[in-house]
Design an enzyme around this catalytic site. Structure first.
Site, PDB file in Angstrom:
ATOM      1  N   HIS A 205       0.848  -1.203   0.000  1.00 30.48           N
ATOM      2  CA  HIS A 205       0.000   0.000   0.000  1.00 30.48           C
ATOM      3  C   HIS A 205       0.881   1.249   0.000  1.00 30.48           C
ATOM      4  O   HIS A 205       0.679   2.173  -0.795  1.00 30.48           O
ATOM      5  CB  HIS A 205      -0.915  -0.036   1.233  1.00 30.48           C
ATOM      6  CG  HIS A 205      -1.771   1.168   1.409  1.00 30.48           C
ATOM      7  ND1 HIS A 205      -3.120   1.193   1.122  1.00 30.48           N
ATOM      8  CD2 HIS A 205      -1.487   2.430   1.844  1.00 30.48           C
ATOM      9  CE1 HIS A 205      -3.618   2.387   1.368  1.00 30.48           C
ATOM     10  NE2 HIS A 205      -2.643   3.165   1.818  1.00 30.48           N
ATOM     11  N   GLU A 206       1.883   1.264   0.876  1.00 35.35           N
ATOM     12  CA  GLU A 206       2.748   2.448   0.965  1.00 35.35           C
ATOM     13  C   GLU A 206       3.602   2.602  -0.297  1.00 35.35           C
ATOM     14  O   GLU A 206       3.832   3.713  -0.773  1.00 35.35           O
ATOM     15  CB  GLU A 206       3.632   2.373   2.215  1.00 35.35           C
ATOM     16  CG  GLU A 206       2.875   2.289   3.534  1.00 35.35           C
ATOM     17  CD  GLU A 206       1.840   3.387   3.723  1.00 35.35           C
ATOM     18  OE1 GLU A 206       1.966   4.463   3.097  1.00 35.35           O
ATOM     19  OE2 GLU A 206       0.879   3.165   4.478  1.00 35.35           O
ATOM     20  N   HIS A 209       1.588   4.262  -2.937  1.00 35.88           N
ATOM     21  CA  HIS A 209       1.578   5.727  -2.799  1.00 35.88           C
ATOM     22  C   HIS A 209       2.830   6.307  -3.465  1.00 35.88           C
ATOM     23  O   HIS A 209       2.757   7.255  -4.242  1.00 35.88           O
ATOM     24  CB  HIS A 209       1.588   6.129  -1.324  1.00 35.88           C
ATOM     25  CG  HIS A 209       0.234   6.115  -0.665  1.00 35.88           C
ATOM     26  ND1 HIS A 209      -0.877   6.673  -1.229  1.00 35.88           N
ATOM     27  CD2 HIS A 209      -0.155   5.627   0.552  1.00 35.88           C
ATOM     28  CE1 HIS A 209      -1.914   6.531  -0.403  1.00 35.88           C
ATOM     29  NE2 HIS A 209      -1.500   5.891   0.679  1.00 35.88           N
ATOM     30  N   HIS A 215      -5.382   7.555  -2.363  1.00 35.40           N
ATOM     31  CA  HIS A 215      -6.363   6.558  -1.938  1.00 35.40           C
ATOM     32  C   HIS A 215      -7.510   6.485  -2.947  1.00 35.40           C
ATOM     33  O   HIS A 215      -7.948   7.512  -3.476  1.00 35.40           O
ATOM     34  CB  HIS A 215      -6.906   6.918  -0.547  1.00 35.40           C
ATOM     35  CG  HIS A 215      -5.885   6.707   0.538  1.00 35.40           C
ATOM     36  ND1 HIS A 215      -5.585   7.661   1.489  1.00 35.40           N
ATOM     37  CD2 HIS A 215      -5.081   5.638   0.797  1.00 35.40           C
ATOM     38  CE1 HIS A 215      -4.644   7.192   2.293  1.00 35.40           C
ATOM     39  NE2 HIS A 215      -4.320   5.973   1.894  1.00 35.40           N
ATOM     40  N   TYR A 264      -9.977   2.773   1.473  1.00 33.35           N
ATOM     41  CA  TYR A 264     -10.281   2.721   2.910  1.00 33.35           C
ATOM     42  C   TYR A 264     -11.218   1.540   3.189  1.00 33.35           C
ATOM     43  O   TYR A 264     -11.982   1.121   2.324  1.00 33.35           O
ATOM     44  CB  TYR A 264     -11.026   3.991   3.326  1.00 33.35           C
ATOM     45  CG  TYR A 264     -10.168   5.178   3.732  1.00 33.35           C
ATOM     46  CD1 TYR A 264      -8.793   5.192   3.587  1.00 33.35           C
ATOM     47  CD2 TYR A 264     -10.779   6.309   4.296  1.00 33.35           C
ATOM     48  CE1 TYR A 264      -8.053   6.294   3.962  1.00 33.35           C
ATOM     49  CE2 TYR A 264     -10.049   7.422   4.671  1.00 33.35           C
ATOM     50  CZ  TYR A 264      -8.680   7.409   4.500  1.00 33.35           C
ATOM     51  OH  TYR A 264      -7.954   8.507   4.874  1.00 33.35           O
TER      52      TYR A 264
HETATM   53 ZN   LIG Z   1      -2.556   5.137   2.271  1.00 30.94          ZN
END
Ligand SMILES: [Zn+2]
Length: 418
Positions: A205-206, A209, A215, A264
């Site tokens: 996930h990071e 980014h 997101h 999310y």
């Molecule tokens: Zn994030």
């Protein structure tokens, strides 16, 4: 500042948020956001870039890290209500921002509104991301990061390379919580994998980014696909549910995906455990907020951004994106690791293994035009490691049996040979 922030965000939520929530088909725009100057921004931490300056680096990830077999519990974050991405307490939980003006640009629009991932300058040239890694990670931490990188490289054309002298690079660091900047920001940029973040899915996930993605729930078209339950969000946290404009982000023509690793979960920033986000349609087999793996859409988006839109499946083909991601690849290939350790080498040292295979098939040869001259000067002895790698023929290191193979055994890929 915080009092002002409360007022501003309340206005923002009422004017922008409430309108969106009552009109599910409305695509949010800048029009209803309050005007505010950048000296009166939300008082939230932006990140801690100073921590990189005092960090001590370890050696790059190596074969042992890539081959370490992680227990399943270290691959997938718990599916409980708690999501590690919120621990850092940054913008939207885990997004590092360079300055307050970036925050203003995101929340309020303005001249820097176009500086998101739609901006080519924030992408990594040639899909290569130089990295360094802190020495504060133990064996398990290194293996977790290595596995996340390996997954990325198997599923996309993104390649991580141990940094040598590159100006722009990511720095895996054990900071507070899990966090990253979005896209390439210039210079060293932290990917924090702190306590509680040591899951492959969280690292991915990071990394995503850092590759250049926000997101998923902040896409301009999100209100067609999810419903934000504004009343259930913690007071003054509404800004975390901000949606960007199409100037800020690009969809690459790929549909909204509640199953994205960048989405999310149901109870993000909930004040009481009730849902703050709900999908408008339940899709069988799709879990909102999963931190397990890149979704098909995630792979498509990454490949669309970096691989000239090559479809998933083709893009993961080693013949298309064959590259080395470790500075020792050519030495390892020389030592026969491509055959001894094919899974790791295929992912991390594809290019060197292809060259080694070419040498096997085409015959042992010199790779530098001065090999003969260097050999005469005694370099085969005085500089044996380099010469064994580049000047096999001149140094007499070619096995005779491998010459004169019939053309039918030649493989077509020759463009990487020089
Ligand atoms: Zn994030």
């Amino acid at each position: 500042m915080r009092a002002y922030l409360g007022v501003v965000l309340a206005v923002w939520a009422c004017v922008g948020g409430a309108q969106r929530s009552s009109d599910p088909n409305d695509i949010p725009s800048n029009m209803n956001r309050p005007i505010m100057d950048s000296s009166k921004l939300p008082d939230i931490p932006l990140g801690n870039p100073e921590s990189m300056k005092t960090d001590t680096l370890a050696e790059p990830l190596d074969e042992e890290d890539f081959n370490y077999e992680l227990p399943m519990s270290d691959a997938i974050a718990s599916h409980s209500a708690f999501d590690p991405i919120f621990m850092a307490g940054l913008f939207e939980g885990d997004i590092q921002l360079a300055s307050e003006s970036d925050l203003a640009s995101i929340l309020l629009g303005g001249p820097r509104q176009r500086s998101g991932i739609a901006d080519q300058h924030k992408r990594w040239p040639n899909a290569r991301i130089p990295y360094v890694i802190s020495n504060s990670f133990d064996k398990l931490g290194r293996a977790t990061i290595a596995t996340a990188i390996k997954n990325f490289q198997q599923l996309t054309c993104i390649r991580f390379v141990a940094r040598t002298s590159e100006t722009d690079y990511v720095h895996f660091i054990k900071g507070d919580g899990c966090s990253s900047s979005v896209g390439r920001v210039g210079g060293g940029q932290a990917i924090s994998i702190g306590m509680g973040c040591g899951y492959v899915g969280i690292v991915m996930h990071e990394i995503m980014h850092a590759v250049g993605f926000w997101h998923e729930h902040s896409r301009p078209d999100r209100d067609k696909h999810i419903s934000i339950k504004w009343a259930n969000i913690k007071p003054n946290m509404e800004y975390n549910f901000h949606a960007y404009t199409w100037e800020k982000v690009k969809s690459f023509g790929i549909s909204y995906d509640v199953g994205s690793i960048m989405h999310y979960g149901y109870t993000a920033f909930s004040k009481d455990g009730n849902n703050t986000i709900e999908p408008r349609r339940n899709q069988k087999g799709v879990e909102m907020g999963q931190r397990e793996d890149l979704s098909n859409s995630d792979k498509k988006k990454i490949n669309a951004m970096y691989c000239k839109g090559t479809p998933v499946g083709v893009s993961t083909s080693p013949s298309k994106f064959c590259d080395d991601t470790n500075g020792y690849c050519d030495e390892w290939a020389l030592l026969g690791e491509c055959k001894k350790n094919p899974v790791f080498m295929e992912v991390s040292c594809c290019l060197s293994c292809r060259k080694a295979k070419q040498n096997d098939v085409l015959g042992c040869r010199d790779q530098e035009k001065y090999c003969s001259l260097w050999s005469k000067k005694g370099e085969c002895t005085s500089n044996s490691n380099y010469m064994a790698l580049k000047c096999k023929k001149s140094c007499g290191l070619c096995p005779k049996s491998r010459r004169n193979l019939p053309p039918s055994e030649l493989i077509p890929f020759v463009s990487t040979l020089t």
